[in-house]
Write an enzyme that holds these catalytic residues in place. Structure first.
Site, PDB file in Angstrom:
ATOM      1  N   ASP A 208       0.869  -1.124   0.048  1.00  0.00           N
ATOM      2  CA  ASP A 208      -0.107   0.009  -0.056  1.00  0.00           C
ATOM      3  C   ASP A 208       0.898   1.234  -0.224  1.00  0.00           C
ATOM      4  O   ASP A 208       1.980   1.261   0.621  1.00  0.00           O
ATOM      5  CB  ASP A 208      -0.880   0.177   1.215  1.00  0.00           C
ATOM      6  CG  ASP A 208      -0.318  -0.219   2.329  1.00  0.00           C
ATOM      7  OD1 ASP A 208       0.735  -0.989   2.723  1.00  0.00           O
ATOM      8  OD2 ASP A 208      -0.578   0.511   3.470  1.00  0.00           O
TER       9      ASP A 208
ATOM     10  N   GLU B 231      -1.022  -1.978   5.243  1.00  0.00           N
ATOM     11  CA  GLU B 231      -0.070  -2.073   6.271  1.00  0.00           C
ATOM     12  C   GLU B 231      -0.321  -0.706   6.937  1.00  0.00           C
ATOM     13  O   GLU B 231      -0.441  -0.679   8.209  1.00  0.00           O
ATOM     14  CB  GLU B 231       1.263  -2.298   5.873  1.00  0.00           C
ATOM     15  CG  GLU B 231       2.300  -2.354   7.047  1.00  0.00           C
ATOM     16  CD  GLU B 231       2.565  -1.437   8.080  1.00  0.00           C
ATOM     17  OE1 GLU B 231       2.518  -1.384   9.139  1.00  0.00           O
ATOM     18  OE2 GLU B 231       2.621  -0.163   7.432  1.00  0.00           O
TER      19      GLU B 231
HETATM   20 ZN    ZN Z   1       4.417   3.913   6.661  1.00  0.00          ZN
HETATM   21 ZN    ZN Z   2       5.988   1.274   5.607  1.00  0.00          ZN
END
Ligand code: ZN
Ligand code: ZN
Length: 383
Positions: free
Chosen positions: A71, A128
């Site tokens: 991401d 994440e």
């Molecule tokens: Zn980050």
């Molecule tokens: Zn990261």
């Protein structure tokens, strides 16, 4: 084309087309295509956009899981180089483009070399940054559909010399939790405070009393923690005592024990202050990330692999802890393993901080990362 050129090309492609957490559709398709090209068994749509590539060789039942994150962030990139983001307002400012490219490089290398005996799971996870991706993949059966003896993840870190590896056994990075306290009182005329109950005075006492949790309730040695009040909002105005105060904040800690103590202690402080003032409250505590806790044996394996790639002088296996957080922490509660940090460089070459609009992943460390994954697999699943 050399490995360095190939992985750099992938990294630059990913950097140009960043996608937000849970929306990594093109990134996941890119990853899945490459893994298929290399001959891996590929599973897509795991926990949303997550991808798992499976590479088997030989007859051993041993297995290992390697994780990268895919991401990007809601940051407008200020870099002007050719591979800068083509998506307005989105940017790979945490280097997940590099992590994805390195894990793809490792899959390519190991698919060609077949220099191991067992099963390697290449895990590409969504989201994440907001801490939902690992949990989503776990909930979707990541560890029940596939058995992994141990799992590993790697993140770059600016400020550490290019290609140096750092990690430590047990707690490496902090948990992150947010809290919200709403104090509900009876507001009124600023000239007649005795006619109501003033939530600002109560809120101010709550903020002060929260400072005693770290200093008076947690062990200075075993329960290092941070509690920060980050916002204090009322519905009052210049001549009106408000009826409500909302206090929000953020906490970090390195053990579950400290985390649970903090969660309970905040409420105890709030309840005590509110009771003494005769006002009501609401309390919400949300764990976004748990502390990242490496298991000692797997940490030793990761250190050994890193030393084989960059030399013992470039590996610090007992680094200081970091107050940043990582949602690989949720995976480490399911399967033993280790998280390592690889230096992105210092100063002008890789030293720009993560989440900065001028950050870029340092291409010079791509082959260090690929090498680390390859050697770790070869050592743990030795033929
Ligand atoms: Zn980050
Ligand atoms: Zn990261």
């Amino acid at each position: 084309m050399t490995l360095q050129q190939m992985v750099t090309e992938w990294r630059h492609h990913l950097h140009q087309y960043p996608e937000f957490g849970t929306e990594e559709f093109k990134t996941a398709a890119f990853v899945a295509n490459k893994l298929q090209e290399f001959g891996l068994e590929v599973h897509t749509g795991i926990g949303g956009t997550g991808v798992v590539g499976i590479l088997k060789n030989g007859t051993s039942k041993r297995s290992i899981g390697l994780r990268a994150d895919m991401d990007a962030l809601r940051i407008h990139e200020e870099n002007t180089f050719c591979h800068a983001s083509k998506h307005q307002g989105a940017m790979h400012a945490c280097g997940h483009d590099g992590h994805t490219a390195m894990l793809l490089g490792a899959a390519y290398e190991l698919a060609n070399s077949k220099s191991f005996d067992g099963t390697v799971y290449f895990i590409f996870q969504p989201d994440e940054e907001r801490g939902t991706g690992a949990k989503a993949m776990i909930a979707d059966g990541l560890f029940t559909r596939w058995h992994m003896d141990a799992i590993y993840a790697m993140h770059n870190l600016p400020g550490i010399a290019e290609g140096q590896f750092v990690t430590r056994p047990r707690s490496l990075m902090a948990s992150e939790s947010s809290f919200e306290i709403v104090i509900k009182a009876t507001g009124g005329h600023a000239a007649m405070p005795h006619m109501g109950t003033d939530p600002i005075v109560v809120g101010a006492q709550v903020v002060t009393a929260l400072q005693t949790i770290v200093s008076r309730h947690l062990s200075a040695i075993d329960e290092t923690a941070v509690i920060s009040v980050t916002n204090f909002v009322t519905n009052g105005t210049v001549n009106v005592i408000p009826s409500q105060v909302t206090i929000t904040g953020d906490t970090r800690s390195f053990t579950d024990q400290a985390l649970h103590k903090i969660e309970k202690a905040i409420e105890r402080v709030v309840a005590g202050q509110c009771m003494s003032a005769g006002v009501d409250y609401q309390y919400r505590f949300n764990n976004s990330f748990l502390s990242t806790i490496n298991t000692p044996e797997e940490t030793a394996h990761a250190i050994k692999a890193a030393e084989s790639v960059v030399g013992a002088e470039n590996v610090n296996g007992s680094c200081e802890r970091f107050t940043i957080s990582e949602d690989f922490s949720f995976m480490l509660r399911e399967v033993k393993g280790c998280y390592v940090l690889v230096g992105n460089g210092v100063g002008e070459c890789g030293g720009t901080a993560l989440h900065n609009p001028l950050y870029d992943f340092n291409d010079n460390i791509l082959t260090h990362g690929v090498g680390f994954w390859k050697v770790l697999v070869e050592q743990q699943l030795s033929a």
